[in-house]
Scaffold this motif. Structure first.
Motif, PDB file in Angstrom:
ATOM      1  N   ASN A   1      82.392-129.161  14.444  1.00 41.58           N
ATOM      2  CA  ASN A   1      82.727-127.905  15.130  1.00 41.58           C
ATOM      3  C   ASN A   1      81.486-127.253  15.728  1.00 41.58           C
ATOM      4  OD1 ASN A   1      85.526-127.900  14.694  1.00 41.58           O
ATOM      5  ND2 ASN A   1      85.311-126.936  12.677  1.00 41.58           N
ATOM      6  N   GLN A   2      80.436-127.175  14.950  1.00 35.08           N
ATOM      7  CA  GLN A   2      79.204-126.552  15.419  1.00 35.08           C
ATOM      8  C   GLN A   2      78.623-127.289  16.622  1.00 35.08           C
ATOM      9  OE1 GLN A   2      79.865-123.637  13.634  1.00 35.08           O
ATOM     10  NE2 GLN A   2      77.650-123.482  13.950  1.00 35.08           N
ATOM     11  N   MET A   3      78.676-128.615  16.578  1.00 38.98           N
ATOM     12  CA  MET A   3      78.165-129.422  17.690  1.00 38.98           C
ATOM     13  C   MET A   3      78.984-129.195  18.954  1.00 38.98           C
ATOM     14  SD  MET A   3      77.330-133.011  15.716  1.00 38.98           S
ATOM     15  CE  MET A   3      76.969-133.877  17.261  1.00 38.98           C
ATOM     16  N   ILE A   4      80.306-129.081  18.806  1.00 43.16           N
ATOM     17  CA  ILE A   4      81.174-128.855  19.963  1.00 43.16           C
ATOM     18  C   ILE A   4      80.876-127.506  20.606  1.00 43.16           C
ATOM     19  CG2 ILE A   4      83.564-128.447  20.688  1.00 43.16           C
ATOM     20  CD1 ILE A   4      84.410-130.532  18.580  1.00 43.16           C
ATOM     21  N   PHE A   5      80.768-126.454  19.784  1.00 41.41           N
ATOM     22  CA  PHE A   5      80.488-125.123  20.324  1.00 41.41           C
ATOM     23  C   PHE A   5      79.128-125.089  21.028  1.00 41.41           C
ATOM     24  CE2 PHE A   5      83.696-123.651  17.155  1.00 41.41           C
ATOM     25  CZ  PHE A   5      84.529-123.006  18.046  1.00 41.41           C
ATOM     26  N   SER A   6      78.142-125.712  20.440  1.00 43.30           N
ATOM     27  CA  SER A   6      76.794-125.703  21.028  1.00 43.30           C
ATOM     28  C   SER A   6      76.749-126.465  22.342  1.00 43.30           C
ATOM     29  CB  SER A   6      75.784-126.303  20.037  1.00 43.30           C
ATOM     30  OG  SER A   6      75.700-125.535  18.864  1.00 43.30           O
ATOM     31  N   SER A   7      77.344-127.655  22.370  1.00 42.70           N
ATOM     32  CA  SER A   7      77.281-128.490  23.574  1.00 42.70           C
ATOM     33  C   SER A   7      78.112-127.935  24.716  1.00 42.70           C
ATOM     34  CB  SER A   7      77.745-129.914  23.247  1.00 42.70           C
ATOM     35  OG  SER A   7      79.095-129.924  22.813  1.00 42.70           O
ATOM     36  N   SER A   8      79.155-127.185  24.399  1.00 39.70           N
ATOM     37  CA  SER A   8      80.055-126.668  25.428  1.00 39.70           C
ATOM     38  C   SER A   8      79.467-125.518  26.232  1.00 39.70           C
ATOM     39  CB  SER A   8      81.383-126.217  24.798  1.00 39.70           C
ATOM     40  OG  SER A   8      82.056-127.292  24.197  1.00 39.70           O
ATOM     41  N   VAL A   9      78.479-124.825  25.683  1.00 42.54           N
ATOM     42  CA  VAL A   9      77.918-123.645  26.360  1.00 42.54           C
ATOM     43  C   VAL A   9      76.501-123.865  26.867  1.00 42.54           C
ATOM     44  CG1 VAL A   9      79.377-122.120  24.987  1.00 42.54           C
ATOM     45  CG2 VAL A   9      77.053-122.611  24.205  1.00 42.54           C
ATOM     46  N   VAL A  10      75.993-125.080  26.726  1.00 42.05           N
ATOM     47  CA  VAL A  10      74.582-125.334  27.038  1.00 42.05           C
ATOM     48  C   VAL A  10      74.270-125.175  28.527  1.00 42.05           C
ATOM     49  CG1 VAL A  10      74.828-127.840  27.368  1.00 42.05           C
ATOM     50  CG2 VAL A  10      72.661-126.893  26.500  1.00 42.05           C
ATOM     51  N   LYS A  11      75.239-125.408  29.406  1.00 41.11           N
ATOM     52  CA  LYS A  11      74.984-125.313  30.843  1.00 41.11           C
ATOM     53  C   LYS A  11      74.923-123.873  31.355  1.00 41.11           C
ATOM     54  CE  LYS A  11      76.858-129.840  32.134  1.00 41.11           C
ATOM     55  NZ  LYS A  11      77.836-130.574  33.005  1.00 41.11           N
TER      56      LYS A  11
END
Length: 317
Positions: free
Chosen positions: A25-35
């Motif tokens: 979950n944490q990885m998904i949230f982090s990767s989704s907003v990186v741009k």
């Protein structure tokens, strides 16, 4: 192996699964907003009683308020292709609804009544003038109820692919309570939310339900909706829980039939369900005007922005 060892192994295995799901979950949230695709420099903040509301102001002229679709993946970015054109004749206020985009996402039950209060307070405390409204999709009921409850602070109401009146009648049942409990669980509920808001699921929804032309579905569009859905971490799921469990629905038939403000419905010509829905709106209130925009579906302002603006200008003139 005695029962205590078996119990210990089961507890250990369960803890490992929960820990792994939490990390995912944490990885998904982090990767989704990186741009950082949605963080506009011109954003302002309205401090409302249930949380901060993020919005933008542009243009000059009579005020118009843009309200995006009521989905966790939606935000004011929905209007990016038309805001500049609208700003030639209007002061354009575009908001991220509470629970969406860069607005706060508190752990509360989201309801139409709450959003009705929010819109009314925003117009009174931020816009300070009688305003027109453009509302998209599932946000149509909140716009309708706001205008119905306080018609004197609004001018015209434009509904884009508005939620079907019958769909707006759905209410929570026992199964909804079970789903709510499951979705609100800290790890499993968040994992379910992330699966529902995956890029694959978003793209599938665009292709099957929301866009007529697949060429309108760019990678940037998918990334933007994915980012919206994951801003705020796990708090992003609470609006999703409320919409999935029908806490954001309300009966609008009486309001539609009684509103004296001018109402205009815009649908895409390829959205047959929405076109049929518009007929029901007009049967309740014959004064409602409607138009279909060719080669578009649920989001005509994204697929056909020039045609969309042309129709808006005609109705608001």
């Amino acid at each position: 192996m005695n029962k205590w060892k078996k119990t210990g192994l089961a507890v250990t295995a369960s803890a490992a699964v929960i820990s792994t799901a939490h990390i995912i979950n944490q990885m998904i949230f982090s990767s989704s907003v990186v741009k950082n695709l949605t963080n506009k420099e011109t954003r302002s903040t309205y401090k409302w009683k249930f949380g901060n509301i993020s919005y933008t102001i542009s243009g000059e002229g009579s005020p118009i308020l843009l309200i995006h679709d009521l989905k966790s993946s939606c935000s004011l970015c929905e209007w990016d292709r038309i805001i500049k054109s609208l700003g030639r004749n209007h002061t354009v206020y575009a908001i991220d609804l509470l629970g969406c985009g860069h607005s706060d996402k508190p752990n509360i039950t989201y309801t139409t009544y709450m959003y009705t209060q929010m819109i009314q307070d925003f117009v009174i405390n931020v816009i300070h003038k009688k305003t027109d409204i453009i509302a998209q999709g599932d946000s149509a009921p909140m716009a309708i109820m706001t205008v119905y409850s306080n018609p004197y602070i609004f001018n015209k109401l434009i509904l884009v692919s508005p939620q079907d009146i019958k769909s707006a009648l759905k209410t929570p049942d026992k199964m909804c309570e079970i789903r709510r409990y499951l979705l609100n669980s800290p790890v499993l509920g968040t994992l379910i939310y992330n699966i529902c808001m995956s890029r694959q699921k978003l793209n599938s929804g665009f292709v099957l339900k929301y866009f007529n032309n697949k060429n309108s579905i760019s990678q940037n569009l998918i990334d933007t909706y994915s980012e919206n859905a994951h801003l705020g971490g796990s708090n992003a799921k609470y609006l999703f829980t409320s919409t999935e469990c029908h806490y954001t629905t309300v009966s609008i038939s009486k309001a539609v039939s009684k509103i004296d403000n001018s109402i205009y419905i815009i649908n895409g010509s390829c959205d047959t369900t929405a076109i049929e829905s518009a007929k029901l709106y007009k049967s309740l209130n014959p004064a409602i005007e409607s138009v279909t925009i060719e080669n578009a579906k649920h989001y005509p302002q994204i697929e056909q922005p020039l045609k969309f603006i042309k129709n808006i200008d005609i109705f608001l003139s």
